[in-house]
Design an enzyme around this catalytic site. Sequence first.
Site, PDB file in Angstrom:
ATOM      1  N   GLU A 177       0.332 -50.355   9.166  1.00  0.00           N
ATOM      2  CA  GLU A 177       1.746 -50.080   9.357  1.00  0.00           C
ATOM      3  C   GLU A 177       2.480 -51.323   8.855  1.00  0.00           C
ATOM      4  OE1 GLU A 177       4.699 -49.098  13.080  1.00  0.00           O
ATOM      5  OE2 GLU A 177       2.546 -49.049  13.439  1.00  0.00           O
ATOM      6  N   ARG A 201     -12.191 -52.784  18.407  1.00  0.00           N
ATOM      7  CA  ARG A 201     -11.307 -53.789  17.809  1.00  0.00           C
ATOM      8  C   ARG A 201     -11.981 -55.145  17.840  1.00  0.00           C
ATOM      9  NH1 ARG A 201      -6.067 -52.193  17.955  1.00  0.00           N
ATOM     10  NH2 ARG A 201      -5.167 -54.226  17.555  1.00  0.00           N
ATOM     11  N   LYS A 225       0.026 -57.835  16.179  1.00  0.00           N
ATOM     12  CA  LYS A 225       1.170 -58.151  15.322  1.00  0.00           C
ATOM     13  C   LYS A 225       2.387 -58.532  16.148  1.00  0.00           C
ATOM     14  CE  LYS A 225       0.568 -54.442  12.860  1.00  0.00           C
ATOM     15  NZ  LYS A 225       0.638 -53.358  11.874  1.00  0.00           N
TER      16      LYS A 225
HETATM   17  P1  ATP Z   1      -1.592 -54.561  16.066  1.00  0.00           P
HETATM   18  O1  ATP Z   1      -2.115 -54.192  17.405  1.00  0.00           O
HETATM   19  O2  ATP Z   1      -1.890 -55.970  15.659  1.00  0.00           O
HETATM   20  O3  ATP Z   1      -0.156 -54.200  15.848  1.00  0.00           O
HETATM   21  P2  ATP Z   1      -2.284 -52.190  14.707  1.00  0.00           P
HETATM   22  O4  ATP Z   1      -3.531 -51.488  15.008  1.00  0.00           O
HETATM   23  O5  ATP Z   1      -1.034 -51.616  15.236  1.00  0.00           O
HETATM   24  O6  ATP Z   1      -2.451 -53.693  15.058  1.00  0.00           O
HETATM   25  P3  ATP Z   1      -2.074 -51.295  12.019  1.00  0.00           P
HETATM   26  O7  ATP Z   1      -1.248 -51.824  10.922  1.00  0.00           O
HETATM   27  O8  ATP Z   1      -1.748 -49.975  12.570  1.00  0.00           O
HETATM   28  O9  ATP Z   1      -2.080 -52.378  13.171  1.00  0.00           O
HETATM   29  O10 ATP Z   1      -3.599 -51.394  11.639  1.00  0.00           O
HETATM   30  C1  ATP Z   1      -4.161 -51.002  10.405  1.00  0.00           C
HETATM   31  C2  ATP Z   1      -5.625 -50.789  10.618  1.00  0.00           C
HETATM   32  O11 ATP Z   1      -6.251 -51.972  11.069  1.00  0.00           O
HETATM   33  C3  ATP Z   1      -5.872 -49.726  11.673  1.00  0.00           C
HETATM   34  O12 ATP Z   1      -6.870 -48.864  11.215  1.00  0.00           O
HETATM   35  C4  ATP Z   1      -6.304 -50.516  12.870  1.00  0.00           C
HETATM   36  O13 ATP Z   1      -7.127 -49.791  13.690  1.00  0.00           O
HETATM   37  C5  ATP Z   1      -6.987 -51.721  12.250  1.00  0.00           C
HETATM   38  N1  ATP Z   1      -6.937 -52.855  13.156  1.00  0.00           N
HETATM   39  C6  ATP Z   1      -5.844 -53.441  13.678  1.00  0.00           C
HETATM   40  N2  ATP Z   1      -6.189 -54.418  14.537  1.00  0.00           N
HETATM   41  C7  ATP Z   1      -7.533 -54.466  14.562  1.00  0.00           C
HETATM   42  C8  ATP Z   1      -8.498 -55.255  15.254  1.00  0.00           C
HETATM   43  N3  ATP Z   1      -8.148 -56.211  16.107  1.00  0.00           N
HETATM   44  N4  ATP Z   1      -9.812 -55.010  15.019  1.00  0.00           N
HETATM   45  C9  ATP Z   1     -10.177 -54.068  14.143  1.00  0.00           C
HETATM   46  N5  ATP Z   1      -9.334 -53.288  13.466  1.00  0.00           N
HETATM   47  C10 ATP Z   1      -8.020 -53.470  13.666  1.00  0.00           C
HETATM   48 MG    MG Z   2      -0.521 -49.583  14.807  1.00  0.00          MG
END
Ligand code: ATP
Ligand code: MG
Length: 571
Positions: free
Chosen positions: A48, A273, A283
């Site tokens: 995102e 994760r 983020k």
């Molecule tokens: P955040 O919690 O930091 O906002 P998010 O999951 O909302 O992270 P996205 O931009 O939606 O961030 O993530 C893109 C991809 O990266 C998704 O498939 C998500 O599952 C993966 N991802 C994000 N954080 C992690 C993590 N800590 N470990 C493994 N994969 C992750």
């Molecule tokens: Mg997300």
Amino acid sequence: MEKQDHFANTTATAANGSESTDFIRTRILADNASGRFQGQVHTRFPPEPNGYLHLGHAKSICLNFGVAREFGGKCNLRFDDTNPVKEDMEYVNAIREDVRWLGGDWDDREFYASNYFEALYTYAEALIEKGAAYVDDLSADEIRAMRGTLTEPGQESPYRNRSVEENLDLFRRMRKGEFPDGARVLRAKIDMASPNIVMRDPTLYRIRHTSHQRTGDTWCIYPLYDFAHCLSDSLEGITHSLCTLEFVNNRELYDWVLDTLGVYHPQQIEFARLNLTYTVLSKRKLITLVKEGYVRGWDDPRLPTLQGLRRRGVPPEALRDFCRRIGMARADSTVEYALLEFCIREYLNAHAPRLMAVLDPIHVVIENYPEDQTEYFDLPLYPEDDSFGTRKVPFCRDLWIERDDFRAEPPKKFHRLYPGNEVRLRYAYLLTCREAVYGESGELLELRCTIDPQSRGGQSPDGRKVKGTIHWVSMRHAKACEVRLYDQLFAVPDPENVPEGKTFLDNIAPSSMTCVSAMLEPALAERPTGECVQFERVGYFCKDKDSTPDHPVFNRTATLRDSWAKMEKKS
Ligand code: ATP
Ligand code: MG
């Protein structure tokens, strides 16, 4: 140019089907064996664009691009840009750069969920026509209040049984902009008594009179993640939709949307994760650190952002190795930060050129060396590998050495410099300390020393033993430089674990950056920005983008000390 196989050794054997290394690859092998997706593997990395990528995303990038590479498939880069409020092109550009830096290659398959808004809208109407979605006039708060709990079923909305015609009419008018934000939503009509709360008539669309960075003012209704994501996967022909564990309960909805519409159906698979000690991987929290000035920006070398790690000098190979070592698990766990540092050292130890710098200089005067003489040594940039080449290192009467390499009263087993002792100046001469000179207030001013002129190159001329070797920089030729030494940004291993009334910000270490003024051998000042080098005996450093020709700046990437190996030994 031949494409480099960046993710190759994740599991070299997966593609030919003989072995797999984790549960995701095992499932893909099984799907390939049963012909479920005609043996195709097509993944996506779906960030995102509402923040910078961090180490957690690195895990997902390595997994998605890695799996695609190993199985001869493809991986798309898809921006999951369905929320117009928090997203920004600045992030899109940074994400692109970061994925490419880490070795992800999406060819021309750069997609945006917003490209599918029209298609998604059509699917939403199709759900309405099937009697599987309805327009609800309840407010978000009312919907939440009526959702029920884990032990109690939810209540049905009074608008749940509107006719298909009325729903279509209202939904079209939502699109036209006839209603203000929050007035109505589109909900799936599933089951308010489902044990899975996600399935209790989830919201699919909401009204947002907000410009979108790509679609402008075309839309005032925007789809929610659970509706947009599965259909984006379906439209792109994704086979395996790999996501993190918090989406486990959403899988039922993922399947429901696709099955109800009767469209192509990828398989969602969840993995744990990445959590890492001494840092935060969210983020939202990273944005707070940047916006509130706890760090100097998104690429602050103390942050776990990919931009920060890159600026710190961490090579992408080290991150890929790290992702390989942490593996894939189905249960959440926390990885030691020391493992990341271990991977960084492992890579740099084999790949970083070695040069000399003195971080805490003390002046050495060689009494038996002519004051106006300079000689040059051609020294290897990497002792065991000629392919690194050599550099010229000037030597003269006045040198800088590390203050800590001298002791007036040496402790036991101290083999470096002290009055009367002989050490090796790395690659140069054997040096004996004759006298330490102190100032009025007892501070050490300089060391009066002599060299053995017969020991050029640092060899002992008569086989006498010299135990200590120290590094040095010629004073007349030295380049002064700022060196930034980093420590953990957080003082505790689990910064998010806080008592009531505190936040993760309360766990920020009082000091995580120290700037020192160091002395570099001339060739060091010429190394390119971003390249990581070893300052011999000191650590790994990388020239920072803040450098100017008159004022080089280096970041410490890693120390030489290996705390991971020690931890391993203990356990
Ligand atoms: P955040 O919690 O930091 O906002 P998010 O999951 O909302 O992270 P996205 O931009 O939606 O961030 O993530 C893109 C991809 O990266 C998704 O498939 C998500 O599952 C993966 N991802 C994000 N954080 C992690 C993590 N800590 N470990 C493994 N994969 C992750
Ligand atoms: Mg997300």
